[in-house]
Design a protein around this motif. Structure first.
Motif, PDB file in Angstrom:
ATOM      1  N   ASP A   1       0.807  -1.222   0.000  1.00  0.00           N
ATOM      2  CA  ASP A   1       0.000   0.000   0.000  1.00  0.00           C
ATOM      3  C   ASP A   1       0.837   1.267   0.000  1.00  0.00           C
ATOM      4  O   ASP A   1       0.298   2.369   0.116  1.00  0.00           O
ATOM      5  N   ASP A   2       2.153   1.136  -0.138  1.00  0.00           N
ATOM      6  CA  ASP A   2       3.061   2.283  -0.117  1.00  0.00           C
ATOM      7  C   ASP A   2       3.485   2.620  -1.543  1.00  0.00           C
ATOM      8  O   ASP A   2       4.157   1.828  -2.205  1.00  0.00           O
ATOM      9  N   TRP A   3       3.106   3.804  -2.011  1.00  0.00           N
ATOM     10  CA  TRP A   3       3.451   4.192  -3.382  1.00  0.00           C
ATOM     11  C   TRP A   3       4.954   4.249  -3.577  1.00  0.00           C
ATOM     12  O   TRP A   3       5.452   4.028  -4.683  1.00  0.00           O
TER      13      TRP A   3
ATOM     14  N   GLN B   1       0.759   2.518 -10.992  1.00  0.00           N
ATOM     15  CA  GLN B   1       0.268   2.096  -9.675  1.00  0.00           C
ATOM     16  C   GLN B   1       0.729   3.082  -8.608  1.00  0.00           C
ATOM     17  O   GLN B   1      -0.052   3.520  -7.766  1.00  0.00           O
TER      18      GLN B   1
ATOM     19  N   MET C   1      -1.656   5.494  -6.328  1.00  0.00           N
ATOM     20  CA  MET C   1      -1.638   5.363  -4.866  1.00  0.00           C
ATOM     21  C   MET C   1      -1.268   6.689  -4.209  1.00  0.00           C
ATOM     22  O   MET C   1      -1.863   7.070  -3.202  1.00  0.00           O
TER      23      MET C   1
ATOM     24  N   ASP D   1      -3.457   8.865  -1.621  1.00  0.00           N
ATOM     25  CA  ASP D   1      -2.907   9.289  -0.327  1.00  0.00           C
ATOM     26  C   ASP D   1      -3.034  10.794  -0.145  1.00  0.00           C
ATOM     27  O   ASP D   1      -3.416  11.273   0.919  1.00  0.00           O
TER      28      ASP D   1
END
Length: 156
Positions: free
Chosen positions: A112-114, A139, A143, A147
């Protein structure tokens, strides 16, 4: 301005010139009484529109990628460019493949961390897999955008 940006500017200007001439020819064809000429004229109108959309999309992708790289650079999170290179300047593929595994594991551990997806994209690119590099970068961009919007809503 970097050499790459100058190249992009030149290509973009050349495409705009091409689009202008194509639209002029389209107008001539559309003015002709022949239905065949009108059909070709319509196709000539569509071609610059599709081309302009494609160019705009690529320019936005580049700008978004550069923006994320700037964020990571300020945070000290850009992957270092330490891979060995051939005399011609290309990255040694075996070294890139070995380094790739590190960033793949990082993305698996933090899906979940770009930032991990951005680094994975760089690793794909270094390994020569441009299709997956672009997919991973898209992606990361999506993301980060999510955020940023979440952070904006939370601070309101």
């Amino acid at each position: 301005m970097t050499r790459a940006k100058v190249g992009v500017a030149i290509i973009t200007l050349a495409l705009l010139l091409y689009f202008w001439f194509t639209l002029q020819r389209a107008w001539i064809m559309l003015s002709d009484p022949s239905l065949v000429a009108k059909g070709i004229g319509l196709a000539l109108v569509a071609l610059p529109l599709v081309g302009a959309w494609t160019v705009l999309r690529e320019l936005l992708f580049g700008a978004q990628t550069e923006r994320l790289a700037g964020i990571l650079e300020r945070e000290g999170g850009l992957p270092p460019d330490t891979l060995p290179r051939t005399p011609g300047g290309r990255i040694v593929r075996a070294a890139a493949d070995e380094e790739f595994e590190k960033y793949r594991r990082e993305a698996d551990a933090a899906p979940d961390d770009w930032r991990s997806w951005f680094r994975l994209s760089c690793a794909y690119d270094a390994a020569g897999d441009r299709k997956r590099a672009r997919s991973s970068m898209r992606q990361a961009i999506g993301m980060e955008r999510t955020d940023r919007h979440t952070d904006t809503e939370a601070s309101s």
